[in-house]
Design a protein around this motif. Structure first.
Motif, short mmCIF file in Angstrom:
data_model
loop_
_atom_site.label_atom_id
_atom_site.label_comp_id
_atom_site.label_asym_id
_atom_site.label_seq_id
_atom_site.Cartn_x
_atom_site.Cartn_y
_atom_site.Cartn_z
N ASP A 1 3.94 10.63 -8.54
CA ASP A 1 3.38 9.31 -8.28
C ASP A 1 1.88 9.46 -8.01
O ASP A 1 1.39 10.56 -7.73
CB ASP A 1 4.06 8.70 -7.06
CG ASP A 1 3.87 7.18 -6.97
OD1 ASP A 1 3.19 6.63 -7.85
OD2 ASP A 1 4.39 6.57 -6.01
N VAL B 1 -1.26 9.14 -5.72
CA VAL B 1 -1.60 9.12 -4.30
C VAL B 1 -3.10 8.89 -4.19
O VAL B 1 -3.89 9.54 -4.88
CB VAL B 1 -1.20 10.44 -3.60
CG1 VAL B 1 -1.70 10.45 -2.16
CG2 VAL B 1 0.31 10.62 -3.63
N ARG C 1 0.15 5.50 -1.42
CA ARG C 1 0.70 5.54 -2.78
C ARG C 1 0.30 4.28 -3.52
O ARG C 1 0.13 3.21 -2.93
CB ARG C 1 2.21 5.70 -2.73
CG ARG C 1 2.62 7.07 -2.19
CD ARG C 1 4.10 7.20 -1.95
NE ARG C 1 4.86 7.38 -3.17
CZ ARG C 1 6.09 7.89 -3.22
NH1 ARG C 1 6.68 8.28 -2.11
NH2 ARG C 1 6.73 8.00 -4.35
#
Length: 281
Positions: free
Chosen positions: A238, A240, A249
């Motif tokens: 993901d 960040v 996030r």
């Protein structure tokens, strides 16, 4: 009359409690009034949400409906659109399928972002920008800019003292390419996308210019730590975002082509204040 007034108060409280229950199940309903929510709940037609979409989402003008009452994508106010990887059934209670729409929006945009970020390094940048959603070009470019800067810090540590100056030249070349591109005839939405990316690229180039001027050659320097930095975290799979001690996030809210303000030193300080304050809570 007193009894009627008491009955009316009880009815209003019951209605308010009922609407709050729906809002707790689908928090985006907090963005619309009681009357608007009632108009949605009182209709069996999924299209009844369409007139309220710009209130429910940051920049989504309408949902795209396919066959058999399925939601297959979103369209922004500017007309930019994307298709869901998995269609969502618009059946049953509206708060349930609207929550499923939000979940699929985030999941699809996560997948699109991951694919675009992976292909950025080997793709022609101009074609890459044309092929991607506006929000994807912004986040993807910032991820790779962060990586390039930290790669320069690594190379400087290994002895390449000209690494930062070489990066300035590369960023200036990319910026000039966008400026030349936007001066030519192009489709309106693509022009909006490129104009917004120019704002981001100018800021990125200016930061590295300051690093060269002030001899910032280590990623532990405050001047680098204080920047809004985008990373693709392989562990989380993901995006960040980090700034000083703050870490967040990415949200994957469909942004369309709603543009960006010019980034100034005051803007940077506002970002830092917000990220540090949010981290405390």
């Amino acid at each position: 009359l007193r009894n009627l007034s008491n009955d009316l108060d009880r009815c209003q409280k019951s209605l308010s409690d009922y609407l709050d229950t729906k809002r707790n199940l689908c928090p985006r309903f907090f963005f619309i009034s009681d009357e608007e929510l009632l108009s949605i709940l009182g209709s069996s037609d999924p299209n009844s949400v369409q007139v309220h979409m710009l209130k429910l989402y940051e920049n989504c003008r309408e949902l795209v409906f396919g066959r058999n009452k399925t939601v297959t994508g979103m369209i922004s106010e500017e007309g930019e659109s994307f298709d869901f990887r998995t269609a969502v059934k618009a059946e049953g209670q509206v708060e349930n399928w609207m929550t499923a729409v939000e979940t699929e929006m985030r999941q699809t945009l996560l997948t699109v972002m991951k694919e675009a970020t992976f292909h950025y390094a080997k793709a022609d940048r101009k074609k890459w920008i044309s092929d991607q959603l506006g929000m994807v070009t912004l986040a993807g470019s910032q991820i790779w800019w962060t990586w390039e800067v930290e790669d320069v810090f690594r190379r400087v540590k290994e002895g390449n003292k000209l690494g930062m100056k070489e990066l300035v030249q590369k960023l200036s070349g990319q910026l000039n390419q966008l400026i030349d591109w936007v001066r030519n005839p192009m489709e309106n939405n693509e022009r909006k996308k490129v104009n917004t990316l120019i704002i981001i690229d100018v800021h990125a180039r200016d930061i590295i210019d300051r690093f060269v001027r002030d001899s910032i050659l280590d990623k532990r320097e405050f001047q680098w730590e204080s920047q809004l930095r985008f990373y693709w975290d392989r562990t989380l799979d993901d995006i960040v975002i980090r700034q000083c001690t703050g870490q967040f996030r990415y949200g994957y809210e469909f942004m369309g082509l709603n543009g960006r303000l010019v980034i100034t030193p005051l803007t940077d300080r506002c970002y830092m204040t917000l990220t540090q304050r949010s981290e405390e809570h």
